[in-house]
Design a protein around this motif. Structure first.
Motif, PDB file in Angstrom:
ATOM      1  N   LYS A  19      46.622  41.630  41.605  1.00 42.52           N
ATOM      2  CA  LYS A  19      45.547  40.670  41.818  1.00 42.52           C
ATOM      3  C   LYS A  19      45.904  39.800  43.016  1.00 42.52           C
ATOM      4  CE  LYS A  19      42.857  37.096  39.671  1.00 42.52           C
ATOM      5  NZ  LYS A  19      43.172  35.705  39.487  1.00 42.52           N
ATOM      6  N   GLU A  59      45.266  36.299  45.000  1.00 38.72           N
ATOM      7  CA  GLU A  59      44.778  34.937  44.811  1.00 38.72           C
ATOM      8  C   GLU A  59      44.601  34.306  46.182  1.00 38.72           C
ATOM      9  OE1 GLU A  59      46.095  31.761  41.723  1.00 38.72           O
ATOM     10  OE2 GLU A  59      47.480  31.664  43.421  1.00 38.72           O
ATOM     11  N   ASN A  99      37.972  31.089  43.851  1.00 39.57           N
ATOM     12  CA  ASN A  99      37.484  32.285  43.168  1.00 39.57           C
ATOM     13  C   ASN A  99      36.475  32.933  44.100  1.00 39.57           C
ATOM     14  OD1 ASN A  99      38.887  32.079  40.707  1.00 39.57           O
ATOM     15  ND2 ASN A  99      37.475  30.495  40.035  1.00 39.57           N
ATOM     16  N   SER A 143      35.887  36.624  46.809  1.00 38.59           N
ATOM     17  CA  SER A 143      36.323  37.927  47.328  1.00 38.59           C
ATOM     18  C   SER A 143      36.352  37.881  48.858  1.00 38.59           C
ATOM     19  CB  SER A 143      35.354  39.016  46.872  1.00 38.59           C
ATOM     20  OG  SER A 143      34.109  38.866  47.527  1.00 38.59           O
ATOM     21  N   THR A 197      38.223  25.985  42.105  1.00 41.75           N
ATOM     22  CA  THR A 197      38.381  25.731  40.674  1.00 41.75           C
ATOM     23  C   THR A 197      38.503  24.242  40.381  1.00 41.75           C
ATOM     24  OG1 THR A 197      40.788  26.003  40.794  1.00 41.75           O
ATOM     25  CG2 THR A 197      39.470  27.972  40.279  1.00 41.75           C
TER      26      THR A 197
END
Length: 88
Positions: free
Chosen positions: A2, A4, A24, A26, A67
């Motif tokens: 993953k 980040e 968050n 892409s 976030t």
């Protein structure tokens, strides 16, 4: 694996990392949101692994993907879009 993505806040006086703000988002969303971002030669639109300096307008555009809230202070800090493999 993953990936980040974060906004890093660096102190202008000593260039030390003060804080990270997790995004968050892409790579495709980054390019769509930051239509003025110029990628390095070794980055690809579907990856975006390098660090990129951010201006105030770019941070405002990225706010919906954070976030937690960011209150940029460009008199004291510089900001970068950065990328890490899952660290946690």
């Amino acid at each position: 694996m993953k990936i980040e993505r974060v906004i890093e806040e660096f102190n202008q006086l000593d260039e030390y990392l003060n804080r990270e703000y997790i995004l968050n988002i892409s790579p495709e969303e980054i390019l769509a949101t930051l239509d003025d971002l110029v990628l390095s030669k070794d980055d690809f639109p579907h990856e975006i692994y390098n660090c990129y300096d951010l201006n105030e307008n770019q941070i405002q555009k990225l706010r919906p993907f954070l976030t937690e809230e960011i209150y940029p202070d460009f008199d004291k800090y510089t900001y970068q879009l950065s990328c890490y493999e899952d660290r946690y």
